[in-house]
Scaffold this active site. Structure first.
Site, mmCIF file in Angstrom:
data_model
loop_
_atom_site.group_PDB
_atom_site.id
_atom_site.type_symbol
_atom_site.label_atom_id
_atom_site.label_comp_id
_atom_site.label_asym_id
_atom_site.label_seq_id
_atom_site.Cartn_x
_atom_site.Cartn_y
_atom_site.Cartn_z
ATOM 1 N N ASP A 1 0.827 -1.211 0.000
ATOM 2 C CA ASP A 1 0.000 0.000 0.000
ATOM 3 C C ASP A 1 0.854 1.250 0.000
ATOM 4 O O ASP A 1 2.029 1.242 0.391
ATOM 5 C CB ASP A 1 -0.939 0.010 1.199
ATOM 6 C CG ASP A 1 -0.203 0.064 2.538
ATOM 7 O OD1 ASP A 1 0.746 -0.735 2.719
ATOM 8 O OD2 ASP A 1 -0.566 0.892 3.396
ATOM 9 N N GLU B 1 0.175 -1.134 5.620
ATOM 10 C CA GLU B 1 1.233 -0.735 6.546
ATOM 11 C C GLU B 1 1.056 0.712 6.975
ATOM 12 O O GLU B 1 1.268 1.071 8.139
ATOM 13 C CB GLU B 1 2.601 -0.930 5.877
ATOM 14 C CG GLU B 1 3.796 -0.720 6.794
ATOM 15 C CD GLU B 1 4.343 0.699 6.784
ATOM 16 O OE1 GLU B 1 5.277 0.983 7.550
ATOM 17 O OE2 GLU B 1 3.824 1.535 6.011
#
Length: 480
Positions: A78, A145
């Site tokens: 991400d 994350e």
């Protein structure tokens, strides 16, 4: 023709450009996870995914490397998806418009996602090339994350075979990280009871700030647009009564907000403009060096009626915003120049029922992290505001004995004739969570040079990407 087709290393930039073509902001990782699964399937690699979309894949050791300790390569899929105010790109559905500027690649009018797309690109380029000599490899790519390390927290490590763990999620070439801060998130909701008000609708905007990563750039003491907007509104409220209609600012808890705005209702628009101009002058003087682009803008709308907080409720909220801390709270007494404890008020938003405030708290000391969390929670409690602390992730303590770090240092010295820097950082990394599941992991983090991550000014150095690639190849080749 791809924009980055002629950049070296070709394989790395090919995969990175493919990744940039897939929307993959935090919470929107289903397509990038599917892309990774297809990559592994197409190459006959063992792989698995879980309910969140985390992907693990394996590649057996090259001939002659069966006895070399296996290596885990890890990154997250991400990115912090932000764009300029004038961009019409839908980052939930559209890929990035990538470009080249000298030694740097970037994305037009948006963040680039080098954090951590470049880790994924390195990993895929290695797994794709059968000519690269290597020990047994595992590639772990996690989701979300940036919003709390939720992927790493949920990942099942029971079948992970390697014990040498290379995280590629740092942004300074030649610096091997061997420790990081832990963190928590706080979310608070300020209840609202709107009433019908009459007056002139106005928008107050604070923007032009640099923003940046709240871990790696918090020590630069850049302006926090949300708290500066609070100061501007409080300054206006000293001159004339106002009612808050709505407020918004920031993109993520771990990003220093560069823009925030509020819509207000007031009977004296001239006084609002005058007070805002005075506040802008004061703030520009304060932030002349740290944030020279700071602006305060007032837009006057139409007279009319609408729903807003009462002047009393508005004043109460502005008092709360004035009391909230942000920035560096303590420096590390053992490491000159390194932050020990900090917090960042990263996001504020409102609807008809609540104003939501979101914080990121970091510290290399668990006790200091908890104490600062308690302090912020106490401020909210005294204000009668509901708040919750969550997404608690551990720090990563420096390990004296690290065969992987020693090997990396040795390879680096052989290649460049000098020692790399060994450091710990204030930003959070997933290594601490993985160590909690598998304490025998030997972790090191590294990466190529990047600038202004988590912002629309993000850039990745082409030459540094190439040097780090060459280092990775030598590291894999070394049989020690």
């Amino acid at each position: 023709m791809r924009v980055w087709e002629n950049l070296e290393p070709k394989a790395v930039f090919r995969f990175f450009e493919e990744i940039c073509g897939i929307p993959h902001g935090s919470g929107n990782t289903a397509r990038i996870s599917a892309y990774l699964q297809k990559f592994a399937s197409d190459r006959g690699l063992w792989h698995r995914t879980d309910g969140l979309g985390n992907v693990v894949m394996r590649k057996p050791a090259s001939a002659g490397y069966e006895q070399v300790p296996g290596l885990i390569i890890q990154g997250h899929m991400d990115m912090v998806a932000v764009k300029t105010d004038d961009s019409d790109k839908d980052m939930t559905a559209e890929g990035l418009d990538v470009a080249v500027d000298g030694d740097y690649v970037y994305a037009k009018n948006t963040s680039l996602g080098g954090d951590d797309g470049i880790a994924v690109a390195y990993g895929l380029a290695i797994m794709d090339d059968d000519s690269i000599p290597h020990p047994a490899l595992e590639l772990i790519v996690t989701v979300d994350e940036e919003t709390g390390m939720y992927g790493a927290a949920a990942l099942d490590m029971s079948d992970i075979q390697g014990r040498r763990f290379l995280n590629i999620d740092s942004e300074e070439e030649g610096c091997f990280l061997a420790g990081c801060a832990g963190g928590k998130r706080i979310s608070a909701c300020v209840d609202r009871s709107l009433m019908e008000k009459k007056g002139c609708r106005m928008t107050v905007l604070v923007d032009g700030l640099q923003g940046g990563h709240s871990g790696s750039e918090i020590h630069k003491e850049r302006g926090n647009a949300i708290l500066l907007l609070g100061r501007v509104l409080a300054g206006i409220a000293k001159e004339t009564e106002l009612s808050l209609i709505g407020i918004s600012g920031g993109t993520a808890e771990n990003v220093i907000p560069s823009r925030a705005e509020a819509e207000i209702m007031c009977d004296e628009p001239d006084r609002v403009r005058q007070a805002a101009a005075k506040m802008e002058e004061e703030l520009k003087q304060e932030y002349e060096v740290r944030d020279p682009g700071l602006r305060v803008q007032v837009t006057v709308g139409q007279n009319g009626a609408g729903m807003a907080d009462s002047p009393q409720a508005t004043a109460y909220f502005l008092n709360l915003l004035t009391a909230l801390p942000t920035g560096v709270q303590a420096m590390n007494p053992s490491v000159p120049g390194m932050v020990e404890t900090s917090l960042n008020l990263g996001v504020i938003s409102s609807d008809d029922s609540v104003i939501t405030i979101q914080y990121s708290i970091r510290s290399s000391l668990e006790s200091a992290k908890n104490a600062l969390t308690d302090r912020v929670m106490a401020i909210f409690a005294l204000a009668g505001v509901k708040a919750e602390a969550g997404s608690d992730y551990p720090g990563w303590a420096y390990r004296v004995n690290s065969p992987l770090r020693e090997k990396m240092v040795r390879v680096y010295e052989k290649m460049y004739g000098e020692k790399p820097q060994i450091a710990a950082i204030h930003a959070g990394l997933e290594c601490g969570l993985f160590l909690g599941k598998c304490p025998e992991l030997d972790c090191v983090s590294m990466g190529p040079d990047m600038l202004d991550i988590h912002s629309v000014n993000e850039k990745l150095s082409i030459s540094s990407t190439k040097r780090v690639w060459e280092f990775l190849l030598e590291l894999l080749k070394d049989k020690s």
